[in-house]
Design a protein around this motif. Structure first.
Motif, PDB file in Angstrom:
ATOM      1  N   LYS A 104     -27.567 -21.896 -32.742  1.00  0.00           N
ATOM      2  CA  LYS A 104     -26.228 -22.375 -32.383  1.00  0.00           C
ATOM      3  C   LYS A 104     -25.653 -23.298 -33.449  1.00  0.00           C
ATOM      4  O   LYS A 104     -24.553 -23.050 -33.981  1.00  0.00           O
ATOM      5  N   PHE A 152     -32.528 -21.244 -29.354  1.00  0.00           N
ATOM      6  CA  PHE A 152     -31.093 -21.017 -29.198  1.00  0.00           C
ATOM      7  C   PHE A 152     -30.289 -22.141 -29.848  1.00  0.00           C
ATOM      8  O   PHE A 152     -29.273 -21.890 -30.523  1.00  0.00           O
ATOM      9  N   ASN A 153     -30.732 -23.382 -29.667  1.00  0.00           N
ATOM     10  CA  ASN A 153     -30.042 -24.525 -30.267  1.00  0.00           C
ATOM     11  C   ASN A 153     -30.028 -24.437 -31.791  1.00  0.00           C
ATOM     12  O   ASN A 153     -29.028 -24.771 -32.438  1.00  0.00           O
ATOM     13  N   TRP A 179     -24.947 -32.135 -30.178  1.00  0.00           N
ATOM     14  CA  TRP A 179     -24.926 -30.937 -31.023  1.00  0.00           C
ATOM     15  C   TRP A 179     -23.664 -30.856 -31.866  1.00  0.00           C
ATOM     16  O   TRP A 179     -23.693 -30.362 -33.004  1.00  0.00           O
ATOM     17  N   LEU A 237     -22.789 -22.080 -36.226  1.00  0.00           N
ATOM     18  CA  LEU A 237     -21.486 -22.745 -36.234  1.00  0.00           C
ATOM     19  C   LEU A 237     -21.248 -23.475 -37.560  1.00  0.00           C
ATOM     20  O   LEU A 237     -20.129 -23.443 -38.103  1.00  0.00           O
ATOM     21  N   ASP A 251     -34.811 -22.621 -25.415  1.00  0.00           N
ATOM     22  CA  ASP A 251     -33.588 -23.413 -25.638  1.00  0.00           C
ATOM     23  C   ASP A 251     -33.566 -23.998 -27.046  1.00  0.00           C
ATOM     24  O   ASP A 251     -32.499 -24.068 -27.687  1.00  0.00           O
TER      25      ASP A 251
END
Length: 560
Positions: A79, A75-76, A156, A83, A72
């Motif tokens: 992410k 992935f974070n 996030w 973005l 995770d």
């Protein structure tokens, strides 16, 4: 028996007396890079291969793959970085196009504001947004008082917001340079065929500048992927890989250096993969242009000119808000996390009384680092440009390694490598200086290389032909010609050095704390006034340094 002829020849080549100045420079630079880049990275990887019982194993990598907690975090990281890169492109490209293609007003001021937002440390931006949009931020309170509920900056989405506003200047600066030098013949040809402006921009202009745009996007992604301070301040439980690596290494329970090393290796592999992906995408096509017809700035009607000027100021003003916020709040009366009506210099008096050593440390370590960077940058640039060979090509490749090393990874690798005999540097100021030099040296070398490539070799050749030794020619002639440009680039490297947090937070101890570490500590203990005062010192230093660099560079486009 007659001795083979090759032996004396080999002996002559290996004789130290035959080595010239530049051979010694090459050897010394290689020793430096192997000592403080290759060896720490090897130590990092080697440590990652040991399990908790001290036996060689791939257990740490198995844990990373199997445990959702680590997956995770990876992935974070992708992410928020992905973005932030997309949104930075959405802001930077239009802003660069407007400022380079149209005669809008106050271009110099916009440039200064954009560059200021880039050169300030990202965690200060995060801290400023907390003051404004945090759970108790003054904008949050104001909107709540008038009946407008608003989600706080934490999470996030706040990290992406802070990353975007801090790093879009990379896109802006890279794309601006490309748009100023692009060959307009293809754009004019498409316009003559009746292609609409928007379609011409997306199908002709942007593909032509793709290498430059992708480089800027790479810089945004890498900086976001490696950043430690912003996710730490805004995350509130949202974990990314740099935070996990730091927490695994420095833990109240004694830490887990092996797992921290594993996470660091994963970080490097991900960064390297993104770098090679960008190079692969650029290499697939030919983007060469003649550059004979550079674009002309279009004159707009007064109404449209002022309208585009206002639009250009929107992102520039929003991105400079954090610097303005910390300066204003540094003068507000405060007691811990609570601000009171009225202004005073209490926060500045407190930091001068309580943490003067952190301020002194910051400027001392950064100044020592930049002197080393200037000397090494000029010497290495000369090797890369004037004495090209397979050996210097490999040297250039080694210098790319710090590009893909996040600050926390560098700090962890240096501690693992130098916390035992024969060379113990952990806990000293020397290890901080070494980390700063390693992190920023590639940028100094790149700026020195670019300047040296513009200098005619005939000046050096004339000096040598008059009997001046090559080494003396370099110091008396070449270095002096390079100095103005190198100094302007070095000042910008110095600014990023005084703002460095990621590696410092891992490497410092009490007596070697710097301003950035102290700000980080003040924010976490809710001493917002003193944190703002320290951040203001960095902001003023950045502004003054930028103006000096601008004057040295003589770039009219960056003048106020």
């Amino acid at each position: 028996m007659q001795q083979p002829i090759i032996r004396p020849a080999l002996a002559n080549r290996l004789s130290l007396k035959k080595w010239d100045f530049w051979t010694w420079v090459t050897v010394i630079v290689y020793l430096f890079l192997f000592s403080f880049i290759v060896y720490p990275l090897f130590s990092l990887f080697y440590t990652s291969l040991f399990n908790e019982k001290g036996a060689l194993s791939l257990q740490n990598y198995e844990h990373f793959v199997k445990l959702k907690y680590y997956r995770d975090a990876l992935f974070n990281s992708f992410k928020v970085s992905g973005l932030a890169t997309i949104f930075a492109i959405m802001i930077g490209v239009p802003l660069a196009y407007v400022t380079t293609r149209y005669n809008i007003k106050f271009k110099g001021l916009i440039n200064i504001m954009v560059i200021m937002s880039l050169l300030s440390p990202p965690f200060i931006g995060a801290y400023s947004w907390i003051l404004m949009l945090g759970n108790n931020g003054f904008i949050t309170r104001f909107l709540h008082d008038i009946g407008i509920p608003m989600k706080s900056i934490y999470g996030w989405h706040g990290i992406v917001f802070a990353f975007t506003l801090h790093y879009y200047p990379h896109i802006y600066l890279y794309v601006s340079g490309a748009l100023k030098t692009i060959d307009t013949s293809l754009e004019e040809a498409s316009e003559s065929l009746g292609m609409p402006g928007w379609k011409r921009l997306t199908t002709v202009t942007l593909p032509l500048i793709f290498p430059t745009l992708s480089t800027g996007a790479l810089m945004v992604f890498m900086a976001s992927f490696a950043d430690f301070g912003t996710p730490m301040l805004l995350g509130q439980g949202f974990k990314v890989l740099p935070i996990l690596a730091y927490e695994q290494f420095i833990s109240e329970m004694g830490g887990n250096p092996a797992m921290a090393s594993t996470l660091s290796v994963v970080l490097i592999l991900c960064s390297t993969s993104i770098l090679f992906l960008q190079r692969y995408l650029v290499s697939r096509k030919n983007y060469s242009m003649t550059g004979m017809r550079t674009p002309k700035v279009r004159t707009l009607r007064p109404g449209l000119k002022w309208g585009l000027t206002a639009l250009a100021f929107i992102p520039a003003c929003i991105s400079i808000i954090p610097q303005v916020t910390v300066i204003v709040t540094s003068f507000i009366k405060t007691k811990g996390p609570v601000f009171h009506p009225g202004f005073s210099l209490d926060s500045y008096k407190e930091i001068l009384f309580r943490v003067p050593k952190a301020i002194l440390n910051t400027y001392t370590y950064s100044s020592i680092s930049i002197v080393i960077m200037i000397a090494m940058g000029m010497l290495v640039a000369y090797l890369l440009v004037r004495r090209k060979s397979k050996i210097t090509a490999m040297l250039d490749s080694l210098l790319m390694v710090p590009y893909v090393m996040p600050g926390t990874v560098l700090g962890i690798s240096l501690i693992i490598a130098f916390n035992k005999p024969p060379l113990i540097l952990t806990g000293t100021w020397i290890i901080l200086v070494i980390s700063y030099v390693i992190r920023k040296l590639p940028y100094t070398i790149r700026s020195s290389t670019a300047i040296l490539q513009q200098l005619d070799k005939s000046v050096e050749e004339a000096s040598i032909s008059l009997g001046v030794p090559p080494a003396k020619t370099f110091f008396k002639t070449t270095a002096r010609l390079m100095a103005p440009g190198v100094l302007s680039g070095a000042i910008l490297s110095w600014v990023t050095t005084i703002n460095e947090l990621s590696s410092t937070i891992v490497l410092y101890y009490g007596a070697t704390a710097t301003i950035t570490v102290t700000i980080y500590s003040e924010v976490f203990t809710s001493n917002y006034g003193t944190g703002a005062a320290l951040a203001s010192i960095l902001t003023f230093t950045t502004l003054i340094s930028l103006l000096i660099a601008n004057k040295l560079a003589g770039k009219k486009g960056l003048q106020l």
